[in-house]
Design a protein around this motif. Sequence first.
Motif, PDB file in Angstrom:
ATOM      1  N   ARG A 196     -29.337 -50.848  -4.366  1.00 56.11           N
ATOM      2  CA  ARG A 196     -29.267 -52.296  -4.413  1.00 56.11           C
ATOM      3  C   ARG A 196     -27.825 -52.773  -4.263  1.00 56.11           C
ATOM      4  O   ARG A 196     -27.559 -53.782  -3.601  1.00 56.11           O
ATOM      5  N   LEU A 197     -26.913 -52.039  -4.862  1.00 57.18           N
ATOM      6  CA  LEU A 197     -25.499 -52.411  -4.776  1.00 57.18           C
ATOM      7  C   LEU A 197     -25.026 -52.375  -3.320  1.00 57.18           C
ATOM      8  O   LEU A 197     -24.290 -53.258  -2.872  1.00 57.18           O
ATOM      9  N   GLU A 198     -25.465 -51.379  -2.597  1.00 57.34           N
ATOM     10  CA  GLU A 198     -25.093 -51.288  -1.178  1.00 57.34           C
ATOM     11  C   GLU A 198     -25.559 -52.538  -0.435  1.00 57.34           C
ATOM     12  O   GLU A 198     -24.827 -53.123   0.367  1.00 57.34           O
ATOM     13  N   ALA A 220     -16.354 -51.318   5.862  1.00 60.69           N
ATOM     14  CA  ALA A 220     -17.265 -50.183   5.795  1.00 60.69           C
ATOM     15  C   ALA A 220     -18.011 -50.271   4.467  1.00 60.69           C
ATOM     16  O   ALA A 220     -17.411 -50.230   3.399  1.00 60.69           O
ATOM     17  N   VAL A 221     -19.330 -50.453   4.523  1.00 64.28           N
ATOM     18  CA  VAL A 221     -20.095 -50.739   3.303  1.00 64.28           C
ATOM     19  C   VAL A 221     -20.154 -49.518   2.384  1.00 64.28           C
ATOM     20  O   VAL A 221     -19.949 -49.616   1.175  1.00 64.28           O
ATOM     21  N   GLY A 222     -20.410 -48.364   2.967  1.00 60.99           N
ATOM     22  CA  GLY A 222     -20.496 -47.145   2.159  1.00 60.99           C
ATOM     23  C   GLY A 222     -19.203 -46.873   1.419  1.00 60.99           C
ATOM     24  O   GLY A 222     -19.200 -46.530   0.224  1.00 60.99           O
ATOM     25  N   ARG A 223     -18.098 -47.029   2.106  1.00 59.31           N
ATOM     26  CA  ARG A 223     -16.812 -46.760   1.460  1.00 59.31           C
ATOM     27  C   ARG A 223     -16.478 -47.846   0.437  1.00 59.31           C
ATOM     28  O   ARG A 223     -15.768 -47.587  -0.540  1.00 59.31           O
ATOM     29  N   THR A 224     -16.991 -49.058   0.661  1.00 63.03           N
ATOM     30  CA  THR A 224     -16.796 -50.109  -0.343  1.00 63.03           C
ATOM     31  C   THR A 224     -17.566 -49.764  -1.609  1.00 63.03           C
ATOM     32  O   THR A 224     -17.079 -49.956  -2.730  1.00 63.03           O
ATOM     33  N   LEU A 225     -18.764 -49.218  -1.427  1.00 64.69           N
ATOM     34  CA  LEU A 225     -19.557 -48.756  -2.571  1.00 64.69           C
ATOM     35  C   LEU A 225     -18.777 -47.696  -3.342  1.00 64.69           C
ATOM     36  O   LEU A 225     -18.694 -47.728  -4.578  1.00 64.69           O
ATOM     37  N   ASP A 282     -17.581 -59.276 -10.251  1.00 62.67           N
ATOM     38  CA  ASP A 282     -18.057 -60.651 -10.390  1.00 62.67           C
ATOM     39  C   ASP A 282     -18.576 -61.218  -9.074  1.00 62.67           C
ATOM     40  O   ASP A 282     -19.598 -61.901  -9.033  1.00 62.67           O
ATOM     41  N   ALA A 283     -17.854 -60.918  -8.010  1.00 68.33           N
ATOM     42  CA  ALA A 283     -18.209 -61.507  -6.723  1.00 68.33           C
ATOM     43  C   ALA A 283     -19.617 -61.098  -6.285  1.00 68.33           C
ATOM     44  O   ALA A 283     -20.250 -61.788  -5.480  1.00 68.33           O
ATOM     45  N   LEU A 284     -20.094 -59.987  -6.804  1.00 64.58           N
ATOM     46  CA  LEU A 284     -21.418 -59.494  -6.381  1.00 64.58           C
ATOM     47  C   LEU A 284     -22.537 -59.946  -7.307  1.00 64.58           C
ATOM     48  O   LEU A 284     -23.714 -59.701  -7.012  1.00 64.58           O
ATOM     49  N   ASN A 285     -22.191 -60.601  -8.397  1.00 69.99           N
ATOM     50  CA  ASN A 285     -23.225 -61.032  -9.347  1.00 69.99           C
ATOM     51  C   ASN A 285     -24.366 -61.802  -8.694  1.00 69.99           C
ATOM     52  O   ASN A 285     -25.533 -61.537  -8.978  1.00 69.99           O
ATOM     53  N   PRO A 286     -24.051 -62.754  -7.818  1.00 67.17           N
ATOM     54  CA  PRO A 286     -25.154 -63.516  -7.205  1.00 67.17           C
ATOM     55  C   PRO A 286     -26.105 -62.653  -6.378  1.00 67.17           C
ATOM     56  O   PRO A 286     -27.190 -63.109  -6.030  1.00 67.17           O
ATOM     57  N   TYR A 287     -25.688 -61.440  -6.083  1.00 68.75           N
ATOM     58  CA  TYR A 287     -26.494 -60.604  -5.189  1.00 68.75           C
ATOM     59  C   TYR A 287     -27.223 -59.486  -5.932  1.00 68.75           C
ATOM     60  O   TYR A 287     -27.908 -58.695  -5.325  1.00 68.75           O
ATOM     61  N   MET A 288     -27.022 -59.429  -7.257  1.00 66.13           N
ATOM     62  CA  MET A 288     -27.567 -58.296  -7.993  1.00 66.13           C
ATOM     63  C   MET A 288     -28.730 -58.670  -8.907  1.00 66.13           C
ATOM     64  O   MET A 288     -29.159 -57.854  -9.736  1.00 66.13           O
ATOM     65  N   GLY A 289     -29.212 -59.881  -8.778  1.00 63.59           N
ATOM     66  CA  GLY A 289     -30.397 -60.266  -9.544  1.00 63.59           C
ATOM     67  C   GLY A 289     -30.229 -60.096 -11.043  1.00 63.59           C
ATOM     68  O   GLY A 289     -31.151 -59.673 -11.733  1.00 63.59           O
ATOM     69  N   GLY A 290     -29.041 -60.414 -11.542  1.00 65.56           N
ATOM     70  CA  GLY A 290     -28.822 -60.362 -12.986  1.00 65.56           C
ATOM     71  C   GLY A 290     -28.318 -59.020 -13.488  1.00 65.56           C
ATOM     72  O   GLY A 290     -27.902 -58.905 -14.647  1.00 65.56           O
ATOM     73  N   VAL A 291     -28.328 -58.016 -12.658  1.00 69.56           N
ATOM     74  CA  VAL A 291     -27.807 -56.715 -13.093  1.00 69.56           C
ATOM     75  C   VAL A 291     -26.279 -56.772 -13.129  1.00 69.56           C
ATOM     76  O   VAL A 291     -25.646 -57.089 -12.126  1.00 69.56           O
ATOM     77  N   ALA A 321     -24.539 -38.231 -11.563  1.00 68.63           N
ATOM     78  CA  ALA A 321     -24.822 -38.325 -12.996  1.00 68.63           C
ATOM     79  C   ALA A 321     -25.759 -39.492 -13.285  1.00 68.63           C
ATOM     80  O   ALA A 321     -26.595 -39.426 -14.186  1.00 68.63           O
ATOM     81  N   LEU A 322     -25.619 -40.541 -12.495  1.00 66.62           N
ATOM     82  CA  LEU A 322     -26.498 -41.705 -12.665  1.00 66.62           C
ATOM     83  C   LEU A 322     -27.902 -41.416 -12.132  1.00 66.62           C
ATOM     84  O   LEU A 322     -28.838 -42.174 -12.379  1.00 66.62           O
ATOM     85  N   GLY A 323     -28.024 -40.352 -11.360  1.00 64.80           N
ATOM     86  CA  GLY A 323     -29.319 -40.024 -10.758  1.00 64.80           C
ATOM     87  C   GLY A 323     -29.679 -40.975  -9.631  1.00 64.80           C
ATOM     88  O   GLY A 323     -30.846 -41.142  -9.272  1.00 64.80           O
ATOM     89  N   GLN A 324     -28.672 -41.601  -9.017  1.00 70.34           N
ATOM     90  CA  GLN A 324     -28.952 -42.604  -7.993  1.00 70.34           C
ATOM     91  C   GLN A 324     -28.263 -42.282  -6.661  1.00 70.34           C
ATOM     92  O   GLN A 324     -28.276 -43.094  -5.736  1.00 70.34           O
ATOM     93  N   MET A 325     -27.656 -41.116  -6.622  1.00 70.89           N
ATOM     94  CA  MET A 325     -26.984 -40.699  -5.385  1.00 70.89           C
ATOM     95  C   MET A 325     -27.340 -39.234  -5.177  1.00 70.89           C
ATOM     96  O   MET A 325     -26.880 -38.356  -5.899  1.00 70.89           O
ATOM     97  N   ASP A 326     -28.209 -38.960  -4.198  1.00 72.67           N
ATOM     98  CA  ASP A 326     -28.810 -37.635  -4.090  1.00 72.67           C
ATOM     99  C   ASP A 326     -28.475 -36.988  -2.741  1.00 72.67           C
ATOM    100  O   ASP A 326     -29.071 -37.308  -1.719  1.00 72.67           O
ATOM    101  N   PHE A 327     -27.487 -36.100  -2.768  1.00 72.69           N
ATOM    102  CA  PHE A 327     -27.105 -35.413  -1.539  1.00 72.69           C
ATOM    103  C   PHE A 327     -28.050 -34.263  -1.217  1.00 72.69           C
ATOM    104  O   PHE A 327     -28.245 -33.916  -0.060  1.00 72.69           O
TER     105      PHE A 327
END
Length: 427
Positions: free
Chosen positions: A172-174, A387-392, A410-419, A146-152
């Motif tokens: 980017r989240l991954e 497992a990164v994919g499963r964490t996503l 919150d823990a990922l804020n420093p890695y998301m460039g403000g997103v 639905a987000l258009g960001q995961m395309d199987f």
Amino acid sequence: MFDIKFIRDHGEKFDAGLARRGVPPKAGEILGLDEEARKYTAVLNDMQSRRNAASKAIGAAKAKGDEDEFNRLKAEVDQIKTQMPTAEAEQKKKLDQIRDILSGLPNLPADDVPQGEDEAANEEVRKWGEPRKLNSAKEHFDLGEALGQMDFEAAARMSGSRFVLLKGGLARLERAIANFMLDTHTGEFGYTECQPPLLVRDDALYGTGQLPKFAEDLFKSTGDHWLIPTAEVSLTNIVREDILAEEELPLRFTAWTPCFRSEAGAAGRDTRGMIRLHQFSKVELVSITAPDQSNAEHERMTECAETVLQKLDLAYRTMVLSTGDMGFSARKTYDIEVWLPGQAQYREISSCSNCGDFQARRMNTRCRAKGEKQTTFVHTLNGSGLAVGRTLVAIMENYQNEDGSIAVPDALNPYMGGVEKIETAVD
RNA sequence: GGAGGGGUGGCAGAGUGGUCGAAUGCGGCGGUCUUGAAAACCGUUGGGCUUCACGGUCCCGGGGGUUCGAAUCCCUCCCCCUCCGCCA
């Protein structure tokens, strides 16, 4: 791999351990072959001894110019040599048979591993966090599409089933998740970050136990290389054929790598979504320890993995696997299962195993205490961290909003460039 | 990919086919000297299998071969180095 001496001395214990894993007794067969092999070894030994002595005497005879003695001895050696090939062939046959049997046997379970046929016998060790209850929780693939960001579909067009294409915020989240995990393990827990080979040879896979038995689970290149099914293979084989100083143990390695699995035999299971793919990324933890340190290291490693989930505020439970659910090389395994609101169940996100000296024997990795002459096999441990994919997947399902957007933990804020929120791109 | 050169004990580095499991140096261990240490000097110092032990045997990158006998000769595979070509 097992020590033949251990089987000689503790045949019953060996068979009992195998029985715990549903493997029929093997000690009798192995020891029978062992006895025959040793018989041939003794015969061969004697023939070699006589040959060497005669050869030496030939040298002396020749030096003296004693032609008769020379010829007599030569005939004697010739006679011995006609008998050697059969003894050699028989000995090799027996040794090969022993090796073939041993290399196909799984590690023996530790005493405190619960008995059972499958995952139903796994036991919960502890639980952390409250499983999030959400109204009409969606599964990650519905959210992602639905987000258009995961395309199987796009992935399937180029690669077939069990692949995914992530785009934009989810891609980017991954990356953010992986960086966060690596920083945690290197910064807080002392693991050394590695960027290891992803293609390895037979020997490496034999060392960690994927070969010879599980070739069908792996992807092989057109040459002699195999794609790693986990960075456990690369990180553990860093120390193959080494003799390490015991003072420098434990060694702790971590790496973020793609993993490739054929998923043969998983047909029909988890066909939707990112849970089971041919290619996924994982942050792996590997420890190399002295023999008496591996149990403590196993607990520590499991906590390192759990800490990641705690920092992400994801509810989980930790299970000790039963004898029937453990992997080939493990003597004890903890699985960490994260709560997925979309599926309304706990799903495996990490698996931490103590392999004892099982892999070390296969890799021939030993350690030596300072001042000691004697070497002993090290112990090896590996765990997903995580497992990164499963964490996503877990973040998407746990942090989903009613409008289908995903809050960034919150823990990922420093890695998301403000997103702070992943939502449909508005352009 | 082409052409050469190598892989020897913890490391460095010798080794005419016949007491070579292997010189020598470093390192390690033990000792002498010293209040202690360093230096110097002396001694010692690979591993697997088998044996109660003595001993025997195997191992000089892996595998195979030639030979009465191979670290040494031949074949093959792997790895490393140098030069050339190609290339992120």
